[in-house]
Each structure stands twice: as structure tokens, then as C-alpha cells.
Design a protein around this motif. Structure first.
Motif: not given
Length: 109
Positions: A27-28, A31, A33, A35, A50, A79, A81-82, A84
Motif C-alpha cells: 500500500f505504501r 499510494r 502515503q 498509512i 484503519q 475511496d 485508499s479502499s 487500492t
């Protein structure tokens, strides 16, 4: 809910370990980010959340033999992030099968 089959029996502890090791770094990387998602096994399900950003569980995974039942929080379907996380999960599920057929989508709704 989405139901996929991996054509292979799924071990919940191996799936949990795989997700814990891979989901957040991927994820990092994608994105860009910082998170981190909480990934935990509760009963016969694996939950991904999260709490700092989202109310409730984002994804709930239940193992039913060779099938994986995936429930996604309906409040965050658009969303980024979701989305992703969902994309990463799909690739990680492919890692869990040792069958040449890979992963098949049985139901999405």
C-alpha cells in the motif's frame, strides 16, 4: 459481498500472516502515503481496518473451504485508499493458490 475461489484449501493463519507481511508495504509503495492498516483475525474471519481514518471495518474475509467471502464496507466503495487495498488484496489472494487456474470470481454484488 464478493466470493472468490482459490481452488485450494485456505489456511486462515497463513492468509493472516501473508496479509500482515505484504499489505501495508505494498500500500505504501503504491499510494506513497504512510498509512498502516490493522489486520487481525477475529473468530473465523480476518478484518482489515484503519481506525484513524475509517469508521468500522473496511474488509472482512471469511474462509469457507476453498472459497473466500469478502465483505467490503459500503461507505467507502469510492475511496481511493479502499480501492487500492482491494486491488492489493486481489493480487495477494493469487499468491495463496497453488493451482494453475489461479483465482475465480464466483459472485460479486
Amino acid at each position: 459481498m464478493k466470493i472468490i475461489t482459490l481452488h485450494t484449501r485456505i489456511d486462515a493463519n497463513k492468509l493472516l500472516t501473508h496479509l500482515v507481511q505484504k499489505l501495508n508495504p505494498l500500500f505504501r509503495e503504491q499510494r506513497k502515503q504512510d498509512i498502516s492498516f490493522k489486520i487481525e483475525k477475529l473468530g473465523n474471519a480476518i478484518e482489515i481496518s484503519q481506525p484513524e481514518l475509517y469508521e468500522g471495518v473496511l474488509f472482512k474475509l471469511k474462509i469457507k473451504g476453498k472459497q473466500l467471502w469478502i465483505t467490503r464496507n459500503e461507505h467507502y466503495v469510492d475511496d481511493v485508499s479502499s480501492l487500492t487495498v482491494e486491488s492489493i488484496l486481489n493480487s495477494l489472494f493469487e499468491d495463496m493458490t497453488d493451482d494453475t487456474r489461479g483465482v475465480d470470481l464466483l459472485l460479486e454484488g
